[in-house]
Write a protein that holds these residues in place. Structure first.
Motif, PDB file in Angstrom:
ATOM      1  N   VAL A  80       0.884  -1.154   0.000  1.00 40.90           N
ATOM      2  CA  VAL A  80       0.000   0.000   0.000  1.00 40.90           C
ATOM      3  C   VAL A  80       0.928   1.211   0.000  1.00 40.90           C
ATOM      4  O   VAL A  80       1.774   1.362   0.892  1.00 40.90           O
ATOM      5  N   ILE A  81       0.793   2.070  -1.021  1.00 39.84           N
ATOM      6  CA  ILE A  81       1.709   3.187  -1.231  1.00 39.84           C
ATOM      7  C   ILE A  81       0.922   4.491  -1.203  1.00 39.84           C
ATOM      8  O   ILE A  81      -0.061   4.627  -1.923  1.00 39.84           O
ATOM      9  N   ASP A  82       1.369   5.426  -0.371  1.00 34.14           N
ATOM     10  CA  ASP A  82       0.707   6.727  -0.271  1.00 34.14           C
ATOM     11  C   ASP A  82       1.630   7.780  -0.856  1.00 34.14           C
ATOM     12  O   ASP A  82       2.731   8.002  -0.342  1.00 34.14           O
ATOM     13  N   ARG A  83       1.164   8.435  -1.909  1.00 33.18           N
ATOM     14  CA  ARG A  83       1.972   9.457  -2.573  1.00 33.18           C
ATOM     15  C   ARG A  83       1.907  10.804  -1.864  1.00 33.18           C
ATOM     16  O   ARG A  83       2.658  11.711  -2.199  1.00 33.18           O
ATOM     17  N   VAL A 142       1.921  -3.535   4.127  1.00 31.88           N
ATOM     18  CA  VAL A 142       2.188  -4.672   3.240  1.00 31.88           C
ATOM     19  C   VAL A 142       1.138  -5.739   3.533  1.00 31.88           C
ATOM     20  O   VAL A 142       0.814  -5.977   4.691  1.00 31.88           O
ATOM     21  N   ILE A 143       0.605  -6.305   2.483  1.00 28.82           N
ATOM     22  CA  ILE A 143      -0.412  -7.353   2.611  1.00 28.82           C
ATOM     23  C   ILE A 143       0.214  -8.656   2.126  1.00 28.82           C
ATOM     24  O   ILE A 143       0.734  -8.718   1.002  1.00 28.82           O
ATOM     25  N   LYS A 144       0.179  -9.662   2.977  1.00 28.26           N
ATOM     26  CA  LYS A 144       0.803 -10.945   2.677  1.00 28.26           C
ATOM     27  C   LYS A 144      -0.244 -12.041   2.598  1.00 28.26           C
ATOM     28  O   LYS A 144      -1.235 -11.993   3.288  1.00 28.26           O
ATOM     29  N   LYS A 145       0.047 -13.040   1.776  1.00 24.91           N
ATOM     30  CA  LYS A 145      -0.742 -14.263   1.784  1.00 24.91           C
ATOM     31  C   LYS A 145      -0.038 -15.249   2.701  1.00 24.91           C
ATOM     32  O   LYS A 145       1.179 -15.315   2.727  1.00 24.91           O
ATOM     33  N   VAL A 146      -0.811 -16.005   3.446  1.00 26.18           N
ATOM     34  CA  VAL A 146      -0.197 -17.021   4.319  1.00 26.18           C
ATOM     35  C   VAL A 146      -0.573 -18.415   3.862  1.00 26.18           C
ATOM     36  O   VAL A 146      -1.463 -18.631   3.114  1.00 26.18           O
TER      37      VAL A 146
END
Length: 146
Positions: A80-83, A142-146
């Motif tokens: 997730v990126i915030d400009r 950050v979004i991760k798959k487990v």
């Protein structure tokens, strides 16, 4: 090359749709001994509301590569990126460097800037006047798959 895709990152924009969100069970999930869940409270949670501060300036990008594994950013994780966040020393940033996007930790000392990977197999990059360089946004989650 389009702004939406480069060799290292693929960008996505958040959907602006009103939804009910996912079910959120408002109890602490124990990482130790299990606790009885008969008295939990169920509500709805929106990941957009939890992860995004400024929708107009927020983008998602998928990591490609291993240069930031020491910071917990693994291949195929969703960033997730915030400009709208100002870049600062030690922040993890998505940068546009010489025609490619990359994600690295910022090191700023005076007027000097370095892009520091979080993997010893990758070199630290010193930014010079010869580089085509833009700090594109700051990684907030950050979004991760487990």
């Amino acid at each position: 090359m389009s702004l939406k895709e480069s060799q290292n990152l693929i960008f996505f924009t958040p959907k602006n749709e009103a939804g009910n969100g996912a079910v959120f069970v408002d109890i602490g999930i124990s990482a130790g001994f299990p606790s009885p869940a008969d008295d939990f409270r169920e509500t709805r949670i929106s990941l957009d509301e939890e992860l995004i501060q400024n929708k107009e300036a927020t983008f998602f990008a998928r990591v490609s590569g291993q240069s930031m594994i020491g910071a917990g950013l693994d291949d195929n994780d969703l960033l997730v990126i915030d400009r709208s966040i100002a870049p600062e020393n030690n922040k993890i940033a998505v940068c546009f460097l010489d025609g490619e996007f990359t994600v690295k930790r910022l090191r700023v000392e005076g007027n000097e800037v370095w892009l520091k990977p979080e993997n010893p197999d990758y070199p630290i990059i010193k930014i010079t006047e010869e580089n085509n360089f833009i700090i594109w946004g700051i990684v907030t989650n950050v979004i991760k798959k487990v």
